[in-house]
Structure formats: structure tokens, C-alpha cells
Design a protein around this motif. Structure first.
Motif, PDB file in Angstrom:
ATOM      1  N   MET A   1       0.841  -1.192   0.000  1.00  0.00           N
ATOM      2  CA  MET A   1       0.000   0.000   0.000  1.00  0.00           C
ATOM      3  C   MET A   1       0.880   1.247   0.000  1.00  0.00           C
ATOM      4  O   MET A   1       1.850   1.332   0.742  1.00  0.00           O
ATOM      5  N   ASN A  29       1.310   4.214   8.959  1.00  0.00           N
ATOM      6  CA  ASN A  29       1.330   3.569   7.658  1.00  0.00           C
ATOM      7  C   ASN A  29       2.676   3.762   6.971  1.00  0.00           C
ATOM      8  O   ASN A  29       3.220   2.859   6.363  1.00  0.00           O
ATOM      9  N   THR A  33       5.235   0.607   5.834  1.00  0.00           N
ATOM     10  CA  THR A  33       5.399   0.323   4.420  1.00  0.00           C
ATOM     11  C   THR A  33       6.773   0.706   3.897  1.00  0.00           C
ATOM     12  O   THR A  33       6.987   0.833   2.697  1.00  0.00           O
ATOM     13  N   SER A 156      -9.437 -15.626   4.318  1.00  0.00           N
ATOM     14  CA  SER A 156      -8.986 -14.237   4.212  1.00  0.00           C
ATOM     15  C   SER A 156      -9.465 -13.608   2.905  1.00  0.00           C
ATOM     16  O   SER A 156      -9.794 -12.417   2.866  1.00  0.00           O
ATOM     17  N   ASP A 161     -10.669 -12.007   9.271  1.00  0.00           N
ATOM     18  CA  ASP A 161      -9.392 -11.646   9.883  1.00  0.00           C
ATOM     19  C   ASP A 161      -8.957 -12.654  10.942  1.00  0.00           C
ATOM     20  O   ASP A 161      -7.775 -12.721  11.274  1.00  0.00           O
ATOM     21  N   ALA A 209      -2.174 -10.297   3.733  1.00  0.00           N
ATOM     22  CA  ALA A 209      -3.552 -10.401   3.266  1.00  0.00           C
ATOM     23  C   ALA A 209      -4.079 -11.821   3.307  1.00  0.00           C
ATOM     24  O   ALA A 209      -5.292 -12.028   3.425  1.00  0.00           O
ATOM     25  N   GLY A 366      -2.949  -5.734  10.568  1.00  0.00           N
ATOM     26  CA  GLY A 366      -2.719  -4.814   9.467  1.00  0.00           C
ATOM     27  C   GLY A 366      -3.891  -3.924   9.151  1.00  0.00           C
ATOM     28  O   GLY A 366      -3.888  -3.224   8.122  1.00  0.00           O
ATOM     29  N   HIS A 369      -3.378  -0.074   8.866  1.00  0.00           N
ATOM     30  CA  HIS A 369      -2.663   0.329   7.652  1.00  0.00           C
ATOM     31  C   HIS A 369      -3.537   0.162   6.414  1.00  0.00           C
ATOM     32  O   HIS A 369      -3.373   0.885   5.434  1.00  0.00           O
ATOM     33  N   ASP A 370      -4.460  -0.789   6.471  1.00  0.00           N
ATOM     34  CA  ASP A 370      -5.413  -0.973   5.377  1.00  0.00           C
ATOM     35  C   ASP A 370      -6.640  -1.694   5.935  1.00  0.00           C
ATOM     36  O   ASP A 370      -6.623  -2.919   6.072  1.00  0.00           O
ATOM     37  N   TYR A 372      -9.196  -2.563   4.632  1.00  0.00           N
ATOM     38  CA  TYR A 372      -9.816  -3.444   3.644  1.00  0.00           C
ATOM     39  C   TYR A 372      -8.826  -4.513   3.158  1.00  0.00           C
ATOM     40  O   TYR A 372      -8.973  -5.065   2.070  1.00  0.00           O
ATOM     41  N   ARG A 373      -7.833  -4.790   3.997  1.00  0.00           N
ATOM     42  CA  ARG A 373      -6.755  -5.697   3.593  1.00  0.00           C
ATOM     43  C   ARG A 373      -7.272  -7.049   3.118  1.00  0.00           C
ATOM     44  O   ARG A 373      -6.758  -7.613   2.167  1.00  0.00           O
ATOM     45  N   ARG A 374      -8.294  -7.579   3.760  1.00  0.00           N
ATOM     46  CA  ARG A 374      -8.853  -8.887   3.371  1.00  0.00           C
ATOM     47  C   ARG A 374     -10.220  -8.766   2.711  1.00  0.00           C
ATOM     48  O   ARG A 374     -10.848  -9.788   2.444  1.00  0.00           O
TER      49      ARG A 374
END
Length: 776
Positions: A1, A29, A33, A156, A161, A209, A366, A369-370, A372-374
Motif C-alpha cells: 500500500m 502507515n 510500508t 482471508s 481476519d 492479506a 494490518g 494500515h489498510d 480493507y486488507r482482506r
């Protein structure tokens, strides 16, 4: 990301407080990253916690229900106001539904704190693998690990999660229906599996992810409920708790499990969810565990029913003070915690401790940091649950066939030949629903391969298959467990009509394959039994088929050991298949026709009678041990039955024959801090390539507390060609000889030890050595 990917949504508040948090998230973030590290995890969490109101803090400790339907506006508003920290899902949920909740949390919430999503991914997600007992029967950590890794990848990808797994409750009472979820009766075997499953669920990086957090359950000793009755009292001596029941949980937590779930039950009079000794003294202080503690479903409010809390305030206070940090299906945290804090009945530091852990869990996943990671991007959508493309069929078939246990093979009836006429009979013969087992997550019966389908594919045009139901799965249409599972089919014809049809079909065949056992709901949560026999209709069917004189193969599908003494006598061959999952029918066909040589071994003892329970291999000797060669009335035994198990722990046959040489020890005197080797030669004396599990057991002959007759301490799964021999070597060090003494100290005492190696727990080669008491 990219660093700037966490954007302030259009609908978010533009207050200075919100803007400050957005900058914090951005800073974290950047650090995560690869940019300039401007803020570490603890700084970020402390800054976030400082900005939270009391209701928002309480909200983070609440896990609520996502029922697998589009969320209501009320549910979304509840999330948006910060009153929920996580949601647990039911089968049938979609990624779009979960995304709507996350949108509410991140885009409408005052602080934009994401929620996390959890579900019961117990033995697979879309691809359903064998149940826990089945996987444990493989004695193959690599195969078990592959099932967990695939489950994590699939779950996932659907937005989860966390999973409420592995279930590592040791159980020695098959009356308990939840035995099906676990890995058997032995602390060593269960511990090794717990480690592997945890590692593979979480993957190399927990925040990736394709990683989901493992939530180990149910802490502690849930599998020891009295009488095998679910939710019942657990009374276990502290010594036995440390020696047998706690090690699997500890193994999973030391393997990195991010969360642990409390048991619904009391342990020695104190409910696990409010048991400070369990959750603080053992978990936090002795084991130094730093993960999240979640209650089981409604466990906090059930403290009132247990009689250890007078009402909601008592229950909320007791749970939080004891160390329960998140309340699943919560009511009392919401109703009482804020008031308890304001009144000073609960220190705010205790609340902050729990909230910090919830936030740390989200950080590790995570999600800061995101979020919507999964969940993926909204425009990408998700594959519907009935789409077969994501399934991992080859891996499911491989794990399933490695889980099958051949219990009997009289006159080498198996493997069958692919010619002639085969009668496939029984309520589980063409049943793609029950073959999935309990907790089948998003697995679809329409994608599962039944036994009949697997056999039909295997024989093609080379043999003829006939089918008959023969009997219903239960003797009563209104059976409670069948009512609980609306997918169970029940033929309304009289039992004699079903039986007559099956016999007529069987008489036309060269061989009969009959599939009997349990519906998946019969080995499930709440599915406790006092009778481990097959239902009467099924027994009568098997008897009638035996009277035809045709060769008879019994295929068992079940989630617990059954008392099948007579059934084992009536059948010429018996194959234990448990509930073998999406590819179960193909896997069973592979074994029945010899395309795969069975290698499974039992992870649990099969009793002859329910009256023998608890019956397990690692029992103490007693002061009056029974000697069948010299029977005496005043010895520890039952006078009305054979005292041995029907099938012992570690037992399982093959289509080839293996032999073991006598043991060879590298030394007969072991010094503390040193190691020795014990070796044995394994030979395949048959005509087929085959695989078996060589098992190492130890016994401490004299100790300060009575020690088991044998304890599993190692195993190796070995593949040999016909006529091939291989030396198998086990290392033994003094840590393998340690135990808990009467003061609960982990000690190793000098003396004589037996070392035993065999292909099951009963037929063993034996030698002895001395442990020297002189320190190195």
C-alpha cells in the motif's frame, strides 16, 4: 500500500480530533510500508487510546453477531458510533456485507477505528477438509498444515481476519459431541498439531492479506466436562490439568496464536471467563502471553446462570477483572462497564489494558494500515460461495485419504476390484451433506463428493453400481439433532420397506459397501450422547446385509468413537472415514479400490462399551493392576466385559505388512543434560508400497507421583517400497522425561525408564535405561 493510500473519507468528521488521528494513521502507515519510521506501534496505540471516549473504549471490547444477511441500518449505525469492536460471522456471509460494516466503522466513525471479522474456520472454509479427529488420524503434520494454510487463504479472501480455531481441547470421553472438532486424547499429539495449525493459519506474517489470526479454544479443559455432557461442570485435579490438559493450549500460544477463547464451563467451580487464576496467573504471568482473550458466545452473561454473578454489573466486572478482554455476543459490557468505571468499581487502567489489547490485535492484523486488507476493493466483488473455481480439490483429496483408518480387513477383502457389481447402501452412502461434518464454514454440499459419487467415478464403465438407502440416519424423525439441522433428509417409508429394498439390491451384487454412522449434527456442539451404539435401524440393516452372505465392507462416518463390537464382527472389512470433507467420496474410493494404501492411525481409543469411559491409553497403573493372565477378583477391572479397548490409540492397518526389529539403545545410562538415541528397523514385508507411523512411548517406572503406563513422546511417518527396510532413530533427551510433581514443579527425577516403539500403543517393542541423578 502506498504511503498516501489511507485517505480521509468524504463523510468523515473534519474536527481537529479526527484530523489528528488521520495523521497518526498516516504516520503509522509510512512506518509499516518502508517509509521514514515516524511512529512505532506502541506510540500509535497510546495516542489513539488517549483520544477515545469512555463509550468508545467499551465498544472496542464488544464482539457482535453478523448473521450472514445484508446488515440492517441499525447494525451499521451501531458500528459507526463505535459501539462494536469486532463481528463474528455465520456461514453464508459475503465480502460485500462485511465491507459495509467496515465502511461504517472507518468512514462514519468518529475515530475511524476499523472492526475485525471472525468466524468458525475449523477444518476448512470453502474447501472442507476432514474434521479434527480425521486430520489427527493422518499423523501427518505437513498434510494438516496444508489444510490450515488453504483454509486461511480462502477465509482471508472472503474477508475474515480471525478464526476460532484451532480447537485443542483434549478429550477422553466420546460422549462429548465436540470431540469431533479436536485432535484426540493425547497431549503430545494434540500439542504438535496445535503448533502446526496455528503457524499455518497465521502464515509467515500475521498482517499479510492471506493470513488470519488463530484464536485457540476453549481455555481450559472444556473437553473434560463431566459425563461428556456439553456445557457441564469440569472438575480436574490441578496436577492433571498441568500434566495433560494445559500443554496443547500452551503449545498453540507459544507458536504465536494471537488470541485465546475462554471456555463456557466452570473449572473446579470457577467459570473460565471469570477465572483470574487461569487468565492472569497462568496465561499472563506463568506463560507470559501477550495476545487477546475473548469470551465464548454469551459467556459473560452466563456467569449469572453459573451462580457466580448476581446480575449484569457483577458479571461484567468479574470477567474484566479476571482477564477477559472482549465479550462475544455481548450485553453486559455494553450495559454495565461504563457505569462501573465511573463509580470506581473497576479502575480505568483495567479497561485501558483491555482496549489496548484489542487495538494491538487490529494493528497486528494490518487493519490500521489498510482496513480493507482482506476485503479487497469494492469494484472487484467476490466469488459467490457456490462458485467451484476457488476450491482446492486436489489438496482436500490428499488430506482426506491420509486421514482414513483401516480397522479390519479379513481375508484381504480390500482393496476391491473394479469389476462386477457393487451394492452401495446406507444413509451415508450418497449423502454430500453429512460428509462435510460439523462447522463446515462456507463449504457447499452441492460441491461435496458423496461416497456413491466417488465410487461411480472410480469404476467408470468397468463395474456396475447399485444403490439403496436401507435405513434412515436416525430411528426417529423428530430426533432433536435432526431438527437442529434442517438439511437432514428423512425417508417417510416404514423401516422394513427400506430394509427389504436394500436386501434385494444387495442380493444382486458381488460385494456390499455399506456406509453407516452419524449425521453431522450428531457430533457437534450440544450433541452429547449416553449411547455410542449405531441407531437400531442401521444395526438391523447391517445384520440383514450380513445374512446375504456377500462380502461386506463397513464404511463408518462419524465424529466420535462408536461402540461397534458386533458391527466389527459382522463386517469383513471396516474403514473409519470420520467426516472427510469436500473430496471425501473420492478419497474413500481411492482407498477402497487400492489406488491409495491406507495409512491412518487412531488418535483416540475405541471402547467396547460406554461403561468403560473414560478409556485412554495413558492410564495410571493403580495399586492393584489387573493381569489378564492371572485374573483376580480384587484387581482394578470390570468383571462383565473385556477390559481392553476395541481398537487402541495409534492403531490402523495397511494393505501391506510392516515389521519392527528389537530396539537398540545408544546407551543404557542417560546423564542429565545429555541425549541418547533409540533405533529400530522398520521393514515392509508385503507386496505393496505403504506408509505407516512409528510411535515412541516412554514410561517412568518409579517417581514421586504415579506416572502413566506409557506416554507418546515422538512419531515418524515412513513410506517404504515392498521389501524395503529403514532404520528409524528417535532422540531422547531429559526434557522428554520431565513431569509435574505434587507441588506443580516441572521436574526430572532419576531412575529407570522404559522406552517402547510400535505401530500402535498396544503392540510395542520395549527396552529400559537409567537416568543418572548426577548433574553434568
Amino acid at each position: 500500500m502506498e504511503c498516501g493510500a489511507f485517505k480521509q473519507p468524504a463523510r468523515r468528521s473534519t474536527s481537529l480530533l479526527t484530523l489528528g488521528l488521520t495523521l497518526l494513521l498516516h504516520a503509522a502507515n509510512v512506518s509499516a510500508t518502508g517509509g521514514s519510521p515516524s511512529m512505532g506501534k506502541e506510540q500509535f496505540l497510546a495516542a489513539l487510546l488517549e483520544q477515545m471516549s469512555l463509550p468508545e473504549k467499551v465498544g472496542q471490547l464488544r464482539m457482535k453477531h453478523s448473521p450472514g444477511t445484508p446488515p440492517s441500518q441499525y447494525a451499521l449505525d451501531t458500528v459507526a458510533k463505535g459501539a462494536v469492536g469486532a463481528l463474528f460471522t455465520e456461514p453464508g456471509f459475503t465480502r460485500e456485507q462485511l465491507r459495509a460494516y467496515q465502511d461504517a466503522a472507518v468512514q462514519r466513525g468518529r475515530l475511524g477505528i476499523p472492526v475485525f471479522f471472525a468466524g468458525d474456520v475449523v477444518h476448512g472454509h470453502r474447501t472442507v477438509f476432514p474434521i479434527g479427529l480425521g486430520q489427527a488420524s493422518s499423523w501427518d503434520l505437513q498434510a494438516i498444515g496444508s489444510a490450515a494454510r488453504i483454509a486461511a487463504i480462502e477465509a482471508s479472501a472472503d474477508g475474515l481476519d480471525m478464526t476460532f480455531a484451532p480447537m485443542v481441547d483434549l478429550s477422553r470421553d466420546p460422549r462429548w459431541g465436540r470431540m469431533s472438532e479436536g485432535f484426540g486424547e493425547d497431549p503430545y499429539l494434540v500439542s504438535r498439531i496445535a503448533e502446526r495449525v496455528t503457524q499455518q493459519l497465521q502464515g509467515a506474517t500475521l498482517g499479510a492479506a492471506d493470513s488470519i489470526m488463530a484464536c485457540v479454544k476453549h481455555f481450559a479443559a472444556y473437553g473434560a466436562v463431566e459425563g461428556g455432557r456439553d456445557y457441564n461442570t469440569t472438575n480436574v485435579s490441578t496436577h492433571q490439568l498441568f500434566q495433560d490438559y494445559l500443554p496443547p493450549y500452551q503449545a498453540a500460544l507459544e507458536a504465536g496464536a494471537g488470541a485465546v477463547m475462554t471456555a463456557l464451563t466452570t473449572l473446579n467451580g470457577v467459570p473460565a471467563t471469570a477465572n483470574r487464576w487461569l487468565l492472569r496467573d497462568i496465561l499472563r504471568q506463568q506463560w507470559r502471553y501477550r495476545g487477546l482473550v475473548i469470551s465464548d458466545h454469551s459467556a459473560v452473561q452466563e456467569l449469572v446462570a453459573h451462580g457466580t454473578a448476581a446480575g449484569g454489573e457483577d458479571a461484567a466486572q468479574a470477567a474484566l477483572v479476571a482477564g477477559t478482554q472482549m465479550s462475544m455476543n455481548d450485553r453486559y459490557f455494553e450495559q454495565a462497564l461504563a457505569q462501573l468505571i465511573e463509580q470506581g468499581a473497576v479502575p480505568v487502567s483495567l479497561l485501558d489494558e483491555a482496549v489496548h489489547q484489542v487495538l494491538a490485535t487490529k494493528y497486528d492484523l494490518g487493519l490500521f494500515h489498510d482496513p480493507y486488507r482482506r476485503l479487497g476493493h469494492a469494484q472487484h466483488g467476490a466469488q459467490p460461495s457456490h462458485d467451484p473455481k476457488p476450491l482446492h480439490r486436489a489438496q482436500a483429496r490428499e488430506v482426506a485419504r491420509r486421514s482414513l483408518v483401516l480397522l479390519k480387513n479379513q481375508n484381504a477383502l480390500l482393496p476391491l476390484v473394479k469389476r462386477g457389481t457393487v451394492a452401495v447402501i446406507g444413509p451415508l452412502a450418497d449423502n454430500p451433506v453429512d460428509i462435510l461434518g460439523s462447522w463446515h464454514a462456507s463449504g457447499q454440499p452441492g460441491q461435496a463428493i458423496s461416497l456413491y459419487q466417488g465410487l461411480k467415478t472410480a469404476v467408470g464403465d468397468d463395474a456396475k453400481l447399485l444403490y439403496a438407502l436401507g435405513a434412515n440416519i436416525s430411528d426417529k424423525r423428530d430426533d432433536f439433532l435432526l431438527l437442529a439441522d434442517k438439511t437432514v433428509n428423512f425417508d417417510p417409508r416404514p423401516p422394513q420397506a427400506l430394509l427389504a429394498e436394500a436386501v434385494a439390491i444387495a442380493q444382486q451384487a458381488d460385494v456390499i459397501v455399506v456406509a453407516l454412522g452419524e449425521a453431522r449434527g450428531m457430533s457437534h456442539e450440544g450433541a452429547s450422547k449416553t449411547d455410542l451404539n449405531l441407531p437400531t435401524q442401521q444395526r438391523e440393516l447391517l445384520q440383514a446385509l450380513k445374512r446375504t452372505g456377500k462380502p461386506l465392507v463397513l464404511v463408518l462416518m462419524n465424529g466420535r468413537p462408536l461402540t461397534i463390537v458386533e458391527e466389527s464382527q459382522w463386517a469383513d472389512a471396516v474403514l473409519e472415514t470420520w467426516f472427510s470433507g469436500t473430496e471425501g467420496g473420492n478419497a474413500i474410493a481411492d482407498v477402497l479400490f487400492g489406488d491409495y494404501n491406507p495409512s491412518g492411525k487412531l488418535p483416540v481409543t475405541f471402547p467396547r462399551s460406554v461403561g468403560q469411559i473414560p478409556l485412554y491409553y495413558a492410564q495410571l497403573n493403580t495399586g492393584r493392576p489387573f493381569d489378564p493372565q492371572q485374573p483376580s477378583a480384587y484387581r482394578s477391572h470390570y468383571f462383565d466385559t473385556d477390559n481392553t479397548p476395541l481398537y487402541p490409540f495409534g492403531y490402523g492397518l495397511s494393505y501391506t505388512h510392516f515389521s519392527l526389529s528389537p530396539l537398540t539403545l545408544s546407551t543404557h545410562r542417560l546423564r542429565p543434560g545429555h541425549a541418547m538415541q533409540v533405533s529400530v528397523t522398520l521393514k515392509n514385508e508385503g507386496q505393496r508400497t505403504g506408509e505407516t507411523t512409528v510411535q515412541l512411548y516412554l514410561r517412568d517406572r518409579v517417581a514421586s507421583v504415579s506416572r502413566p503406563l506409557k506416554e507418546l513422546k515422538g512419531f515418524q511417518k515412513v513410506l517404504l517400497a515392498p521389501g524395503e527396510s529403514r532404520q528409524i532413530v528417535f532422540d531422547i533427551d531429559t526434557s522428554m522425561l520431565a513431569f509435574y510433581n505434587q507441588h506443580l514443579q516441572r521436574v526430572t527425577e532419576p531412575g529407570t525408564f522404559d522406552v517402547m516403539i510400535g505401530l500402535d500403543s498396544q503392540d510395542l517393542q520395549k527396552a529400559s535405561f537409567e537416568l543418572d541423578g548426577t548433574p553434568p
